[in-house]
Scaffold this active site. Structure first.
Site, PDB file in Angstrom:
ATOM      1  N   PRO B 135     -52.566  18.927 102.271  1.00 39.70           N
ATOM      2  CA  PRO B 135     -51.796  18.488 103.443  1.00 39.70           C
ATOM      3  C   PRO B 135     -50.895  19.557 104.034  1.00 39.70           C
ATOM      4  CG  PRO B 135     -50.721  17.750 101.452  1.00 39.70           C
ATOM      5  CD  PRO B 135     -51.941  18.506 101.012  1.00 39.70           C
ATOM      6  N   GLU B 136     -51.090  20.806 103.644  1.00 42.66           N
ATOM      7  CA  GLU B 136     -50.163  21.866 104.059  1.00 42.66           C
ATOM      8  C   GLU B 136     -49.982  21.963 105.569  1.00 42.66           C
ATOM      9  OE1 GLU B 136     -52.250  22.011 101.592  1.00 42.66           O
ATOM     10  OE2 GLU B 136     -51.575  23.327  99.976  1.00 42.66           O
ATOM     11  N   VAL B 137     -51.065  21.787 106.331  1.00 43.96           N
ATOM     12  CA  VAL B 137     -50.934  21.954 107.783  1.00 43.96           C
ATOM     13  C   VAL B 137     -49.954  20.940 108.362  1.00 43.96           C
ATOM     14  CG1 VAL B 137     -53.147  23.057 108.210  1.00 43.96           C
ATOM     15  CG2 VAL B 137     -53.001  20.556 108.183  1.00 43.96           C
TER      16      VAL B 137
END
Lengths: 47, 221
Positions: B135-137
């Site tokens: 989920p980094e973005v």
């Protein structure tokens, strides 16, 4: 003092370095003296 | 069990395998800098020990990992220092390059850096109900532990594009369909037991052959 798995120990006199693969209650010695723990180089955060 | 000084890891030498458990209960086993440093030490032991033939990586307390410890982000003094530090303590790459079979046992959550660490392993099992993703973005950065490359390698480019760009979490069954998970087990305990079983089986292979074939497989990607 005990020997800890994963730590590296160094002889300050002859510079022999060992990696402890199995910890125990003993103390590494070389040149008639206990080995010292090799500390990891402090680094800034990578992120 | 062996005596160790790890604060962020559990470590057990059992038969021919090393069990390494991520242990930071307050943060659901978030991967802190201290944990990464200890993983590097643990990897050095595993690689050097003549009686360790495989590795199981798991999360203590039935949670694999919630990812990198975000509270530690943003403290690098410069981009140059950040790159130097990342290269010097790249635990992900260290796990990926281990010349022994590695099996990750995931449970509850394996996200961000946690999933990236699992993707660095050769085999991945997950408990029913495990949520996985990158989920980094959604937080304004990119998967920096090799996830962009490893998801493509494990699941293919199209699923990787979607997983990384959307940043959504998926379930264990979908992860298995994509090839990110090899087996699903009914519980965290069963996942760990199965991982140990797989590791013991993999440990019977010739160590030199395993080391060589892992290098070849990595080079092929």
């Amino acid at each position: 003092m005990s020997n800890l798995l994963g730590k590296r120990y160094k002889c300050e006199q002859c510079e022999t370095e060992v990696l402890c693969l199995s910890g125990g209650a003993g103390t590494f010695e070389c040149c008639d003296a206990p080995l010292t723990v090799v500390e990891t180089e402090p680094l800034p955060s990578a992120d | 069990m062996t005596s160790h000084g790890f604060a962020c890891l559990e470590f057990e030498h059992r038969d021919a395998i090393a069990l390494i458990g991520l242990r930071e209960p307050a943060t659901r086993n978030a991967i802190s800098e201290a944990m990464r440093d200890e993983l590097l030490e643990a990897c050095a032991v595993v690689e050097a020990h003549p009686d360790m033939r495989a590795v199981v990586l798991y999360g203590a307390g039935d949670v694999f990992s919630s990812g990198a410890n975000l509270r530690e982000f943003g403290r690098a003094t410069s981009v140059v220092e950040a790159r130097r530090a990342r290269g010097a303590r790249n635990a992900y790459r260290r796990v990926l390059m281990l010349p022994l079979p590695t099996v990750a046992a995931m449970a509850t959550v394996a996200v961000g850096g946690g999933l990236e660490l699992a993707l660095c392993c050769d085999v991945r099992v997950a408990a029913v109900g495990t949520r996985l993703g990158l989920p980094e973005v959604r937080r304004g950065f990119i998967p920096g532990g090799g996830g962009t490359q490893l998801v493509a390698r494990r699941a293919g480019v199209r699923p990787a594009d979607r997983l990384v760009l959307e940043g959504a979490l998926i379930g264990a069954e979908e992860a298995r369909r994509l090839g990110l998970v090899h087996e699903i087990c009914p519980s965290p305990e069963a996942a760990l037991a199965r991982a140990v079983e797989l590791a013991n089986d993999l440990a019977e292979a010739d160590p030199a052959a395993v080391a060589h074939v892992k290098r070849v497989l990595l080079a092929a990607s």
